[in-house]
Design a protein around this motif. Sequence first.
Motif, mmCIF file in Angstrom:
data_model
loop_
_atom_site.group_PDB
_atom_site.id
_atom_site.type_symbol
_atom_site.label_atom_id
_atom_site.label_comp_id
_atom_site.label_asym_id
_atom_site.label_seq_id
_atom_site.Cartn_x
_atom_site.Cartn_y
_atom_site.Cartn_z
ATOM 1 N N GLU A 109 2.645 16.016 -1.876
ATOM 2 C CA GLU A 109 2.964 16.868 -0.855
ATOM 3 C C GLU A 109 4.057 17.587 -0.440
ATOM 4 O OE1 GLU A 109 3.849 16.272 3.848
ATOM 5 O OE2 GLU A 109 2.230 15.203 3.169
ATOM 6 N N THR A 110 5.332 17.155 -0.766
ATOM 7 C CA THR A 110 6.515 17.780 -0.766
ATOM 8 C C THR A 110 6.702 18.615 -1.660
ATOM 9 O OG1 THR A 110 7.478 15.742 0.384
ATOM 10 C CG2 THR A 110 8.979 17.261 -0.501
ATOM 11 N N LYS A 111 6.445 18.431 -3.108
ATOM 12 C CA LYS A 111 6.657 19.244 -4.286
ATOM 13 C C LYS A 111 5.681 20.378 -4.319
ATOM 14 C CE LYS A 111 8.332 15.353 -7.203
ATOM 15 N NZ LYS A 111 8.184 14.888 -8.329
ATOM 16 N N THR A 112 4.299 20.323 -3.881
ATOM 17 C CA THR A 112 3.310 21.105 -3.904
ATOM 18 C C THR A 112 3.474 22.249 -2.574
ATOM 19 O OG1 THR A 112 1.854 19.300 -4.753
ATOM 20 C CG2 THR A 112 0.937 21.632 -4.058
ATOM 21 N N PHE A 113 3.479 21.936 -1.461
ATOM 22 C CA PHE A 113 3.487 22.740 -0.356
ATOM 23 C C PHE A 113 4.876 23.048 0.389
ATOM 24 C CE2 PHE A 113 -0.492 20.294 -0.467
ATOM 25 C CZ PHE A 113 -1.307 21.473 -0.957
ATOM 26 N N SER A 114 5.354 24.307 0.720
ATOM 27 C CA SER A 114 6.445 24.517 1.522
ATOM 28 C C SER A 114 6.028 24.111 3.092
ATOM 29 C CB SER A 114 6.915 25.903 1.207
ATOM 30 O OG SER A 114 5.665 26.759 1.887
ATOM 31 N N PHE A 172 0.945 -1.209 0.112
ATOM 32 C CA PHE A 172 0.098 0.006 -0.032
ATOM 33 C C PHE A 172 0.925 1.372 -0.010
ATOM 34 C CE2 PHE A 172 -3.169 -3.060 1.510
ATOM 35 C CZ PHE A 172 -4.285 -2.622 0.776
ATOM 36 N N ILE A 173 2.037 1.209 0.745
ATOM 37 C CA ILE A 173 2.886 2.273 0.618
ATOM 38 C C ILE A 173 3.195 2.619 -0.842
ATOM 39 C CG2 ILE A 173 5.274 3.155 1.464
ATOM 40 C CD1 ILE A 173 4.532 1.767 3.922
ATOM 41 N N ASP A 174 3.889 1.732 -1.293
ATOM 42 C CA ASP A 174 4.180 1.770 -2.732
ATOM 43 C C ASP A 174 2.974 2.442 -3.762
ATOM 44 O OD1 ASP A 174 6.817 1.240 -2.360
ATOM 45 O OD2 ASP A 174 6.298 -1.125 -2.748
ATOM 46 N N LYS A 175 1.784 2.010 -3.795
ATOM 47 C CA LYS A 175 0.655 2.218 -4.434
ATOM 48 C C LYS A 175 0.203 3.576 -3.894
ATOM 49 C CE LYS A 175 1.045 -1.489 -7.045
ATOM 50 N NZ LYS A 175 1.286 -1.280 -8.308
ATOM 51 N N ASP A 176 0.149 3.802 -2.745
ATOM 52 C CA ASP A 176 -0.817 5.174 -2.221
ATOM 53 C C ASP A 176 0.187 5.971 -1.493
ATOM 54 O OD1 ASP A 176 -2.906 3.862 -3.298
ATOM 55 O OD2 ASP A 176 -3.258 2.863 -1.831
ATOM 56 N N ILE A 177 0.624 5.795 -0.546
ATOM 57 C CA ILE A 177 1.458 6.636 0.313
ATOM 58 C C ILE A 177 2.581 7.419 -0.159
ATOM 59 C CG2 ILE A 177 2.589 6.776 2.575
ATOM 60 C CD1 ILE A 177 -0.355 5.979 2.753
ATOM 61 N N SER A 210 -4.964 14.079 9.279
ATOM 62 C CA SER A 210 -4.050 15.384 9.243
ATOM 63 C C SER A 210 -3.084 15.069 10.252
ATOM 64 C CB SER A 210 -5.038 16.570 9.534
ATOM 65 O OG SER A 210 -6.011 16.931 8.361
ATOM 66 N N MET A 211 -3.386 14.520 11.335
ATOM 67 C CA MET A 211 -2.601 14.210 12.673
ATOM 68 C C MET A 211 -1.524 13.023 12.148
ATOM 69 S SD MET A 211 -5.290 13.630 15.770
ATOM 70 C CE MET A 211 -6.433 14.877 16.311
ATOM 71 N N TRP A 212 -1.960 12.225 11.228
ATOM 72 C CA TRP A 212 -0.761 11.298 10.744
ATOM 73 C C TRP A 212 0.223 12.079 9.922
ATOM 74 C CZ3 TRP A 212 -4.629 7.128 8.242
ATOM 75 C CH2 TRP A 212 -5.299 6.640 9.264
ATOM 76 N N VAL A 213 -0.357 12.966 9.108
ATOM 77 C CA VAL A 213 0.610 13.896 8.143
ATOM 78 C C VAL A 213 1.254 14.699 9.345
ATOM 79 C CG1 VAL A 213 0.682 15.595 6.436
ATOM 80 C CG2 VAL A 213 -0.951 13.864 6.207
ATOM 81 N N ALA A 214 0.945 15.229 10.211
ATOM 82 C CA ALA A 214 1.756 15.933 11.020
ATOM 83 C C ALA A 214 2.808 15.291 11.895
ATOM 84 C CB ALA A 214 0.714 16.420 12.570
#
Length: 308
Positions: A106-111, A94-99, A136-140
């Motif tokens: 996220e890295t390329k779009t937002f600072s 799942f990480i290869d396909k989705d994460i 959102s907590m996961w992303v944080a």
Amino acid sequence: MTYYENDGGIGGGGRREEVVPDLAITVQADDNNGDYLKLKNGPNGDDSAVGAVVVESSAPARRSAVCYWAKMVLLFLCLGFLAVVVLKWVGPYFIDKDIIPVINWETKTFSTPVLTVLLFASVALFPTILLPSTPSMWVAGMTFGYGFGFLLIISAAAIGVSLPFFIGSTFNHKIEGWLEKYPKKASILRSAGGGSWFHQFRAVALIRISPFPYIIYNYCAVATNVKYGPYIIGSLVGMVPEIFVAIYTGILIRTLADASNEKQSLSAEQIILNVVGFCATVATTIIITVYAKRRLKELQTEEEPLLQ
């Protein structure tokens, strides 16, 4: 009953009978599984002699403790097996396909500053519109780790639980009518509406830790007459375990994503540490949740005479 033959004296030929009563002493616990001690008279009818002692012993507490620890060991084994499967096979797929695509986007779009604002806004506003903020907590957790990630989430959560509280006060009567349809759930919520400041704080914290729906309580709390002070502090304290679990999940996802992106498998030490951390996190969450439910039930029982 015991019978004795006459020894042939005057008027012999008759029989003399003697009643020998049994003496029984019972020691019984409240759960009807106590220990039993039975005393019987001797063969010569001497009440002072104890001919036999029969002890029937049972140990329900010991069996209960053994069953409890057996269940805990089985739970840890199942969690360990599940963690190994997830880390070794399911997770990388799942990480290869989705994460990884999401992380790269996220890295390329937002600072970093923009991402911080977006995460803060999502955690603060999503509960108001009945959307979950856990992703959102996961992303944080993935982006900022435990330190700044926790501060970001807890500060945004303060707004996320405050806005529904004040919005719900505008249609308080509708919420009370909805609670009347679910008296059992409502009794749990109303246990936080009375008593002292500390009583309300403790009840709110236990409700937050328990499996009661987080978003629903944000709106229903105002209908229980709980004050804002104990509500906000109890909510933040009760959310701490959930926040740490979310941050840990994000860090674990990031670790697996980095290993998969670099085409490297996790070492044996990394797998063991992740499995132990995963099992400890799940077990701690279960223990805290069960404890919160038990204390909340006790609190509800204490409040029932006051609410009647």
